[in-house]
Enzyme design. Structure first.
Site, mmCIF file in Angstrom:
data_model
loop_
_atom_site.group_PDB
_atom_site.id
_atom_site.type_symbol
_atom_site.label_atom_id
_atom_site.label_comp_id
_atom_site.label_asym_id
_atom_site.label_seq_id
_atom_site.Cartn_x
_atom_site.Cartn_y
_atom_site.Cartn_z
ATOM 1 N N ASP A 228 1.015 -1.230 -0.141
ATOM 2 C CA ASP A 228 -0.063 -0.004 0.095
ATOM 3 C C ASP A 228 0.921 1.176 0.155
ATOM 4 O OD1 ASP A 228 -2.130 1.879 0.319
ATOM 5 O OD2 ASP A 228 -2.294 1.318 2.659
ATOM 6 N N ARG A 296 -13.660 -5.129 -5.965
ATOM 7 C CA ARG A 296 -14.436 -4.199 -5.076
ATOM 8 C C ARG A 296 -15.980 -4.102 -5.008
ATOM 9 N NH1 ARG A 296 -11.540 0.273 -2.572
ATOM 10 N NH2 ARG A 296 -13.471 0.518 -1.405
HETATM 11 N N1 NVA Z 1 -3.930 3.384 3.333
HETATM 12 C C1 NVA Z 1 -4.270 3.997 2.445
HETATM 13 C C2 NVA Z 1 -5.088 3.300 1.725
HETATM 14 C C3 NVA Z 1 -5.961 3.856 0.379
HETATM 15 C C4 NVA Z 1 -6.783 3.171 -0.230
HETATM 16 C C5 NVA Z 1 -4.680 5.284 2.736
HETATM 17 O O1 NVA Z 1 -5.496 5.209 4.041
HETATM 18 O O2 NVA Z 1 -4.563 6.227 2.032
#
Ligand code: NVA
Length: 315
Positions: A228, A296
């Site tokens: 991520d 999703r």
């Molecule tokens: N950890 C990231 C996830 C994005 C889908 C955020 O919170 O920005």
């Protein structure tokens, strides 16, 4: 009883499996016309609120709600100013009298909990600072399409282990009976309460949950490697200072050499090539990210159907 989906462990292992099986069915026959596949026919409205930026979440929820026969009412948090113009509780009371469910992307988990307490309809977490459970349903759905079963698989999450995705991997992965390793630099460890909850869930499901400092150790033998952005929404001011400590957690071909031969790579997107993931990895044959993004839609349609059709209360 009205059910909510505020964090991954709101679904028991059996319920998580039920939602994932429904998602597979819904994906196989996406536009089925039967009543059970269109629980929002009417149309009934679902409020989809955003206090943070969005692309995939807005597209997948609005498309999904429309495909379920409903009307997706997107509310811009900058206009609504929930908690500023009026309290979360009052907003919940107003929404709950008109819509079938509330989907909300916001900051603190406590805001979502307050919404759930007062809405009187199912409330769904579309990402908070602490959790991103809808993304994990999509990730697990994607994994089931490529591996024989979730239970017993090893998944390594690399990056900000204190972020929502890491926490959701811990809880959802442990619920599914997976061996979850989250790995990130010192100072970015997972919330100890979330890790402890994942470990207690894993005891019952035969999985495990751990924080591993060394990224190579974390990916060794892993069936799935997920990452991520290193800079979550709301943390933009820390971008500069995060770059150096996170370098060794980048998902590269080199690092993946330690993983299982048939390792699958996931990323919730948006992705920053050359930072948390190398271009040759995200654009290469082991990457499932585009299926993951599509999933999703299917996962959230199944979740909304499960919540509203089976546990939606009287309205
Ligand atoms: N950890 C990231 C996830 C994005 C889908 C955020 O919170 O920005």
């Amino acid at each position: 009883m009205i059910r909510h989906f505020l964090r991954d462990d709101d679904l028991s292992p059996a319920e998580q499996a039920e939602v994932l099986a429904l998602a597979q069915d819904m994906k196989r026959d996406r536009f089925a016309a039967s009543i059970s596949r269109r629980p929002l026919d009417g149309p009934r409205t679902v409020a989809v609120l955003f206090d943070k930026p969005t692309l995939r979440t807005q597209v997948s929820f609005t498309t999904g709600i429309a495909e379920l026969g409903g009307f997706p009412m997107v509310v811009d948090g900058n206009l609504a100013k929930i908690g500023v113009r009026e309290s979360v509780a009052d907003t919940a009371r107003v929404l709950g009298r008109q819509v079938a469910a509330v989907v909300w992307r916001t900051y603190e988990q406590s805001r979502l909990e307050e919404m759930a307490e007062f809405a009187g309809v199912p409330v769904v977490n579309a990402l908070t600072d602490q959790f991103h459970p809808c993304q994990l349903l999509a990730d697990l759905l994607t994994i089931t399409e490529h591996k024989p079963a979730l239970a017993g698989l090893t998944v390594a999450f690399l990056g900000d282990s204190a972020c929502n995705m890491s926490h959701s991997y811990l809880l959802a992965g442990a619920t599914a009976g997976m061996h979850v390793r989250v790995s990130g630099p010192a100072g970015y460890e997972p919330d100890p309460d979330v890790l402890a909850k994942a470990q207690s869930l894993a005891q019952a499901t035969g999985g495990s949950a751990s924080y591993v400092l060394d990224p190579k150790e974390a990916v060794t033998g892993a069936d799935v490697v997920a990452t991520d952005t290193w800079v979550s929404m709301g943390k933009e001011d820390e971008a500069e200072q995060r770059f150096a400590p996170f370098q060794t957690y980048a998902v590269t071909d080199d690092l993946l050499a330690a993983a299982a031969d048939d390792v699958a790579v996931l990323h919730c997107l948006p992705a920053y090539r050359g930072k948390e993931i190398a271009a040759e990895v995200i654009d290469g044959p082991r990457s499932l990210v585009w299926e993951e993004a599509e999933n999703r839609l299917h996962a959230q349609k199944a979740l909304l159907t499960w919540l509203i059709h089976h546990h939606g209360g009287e309205r």
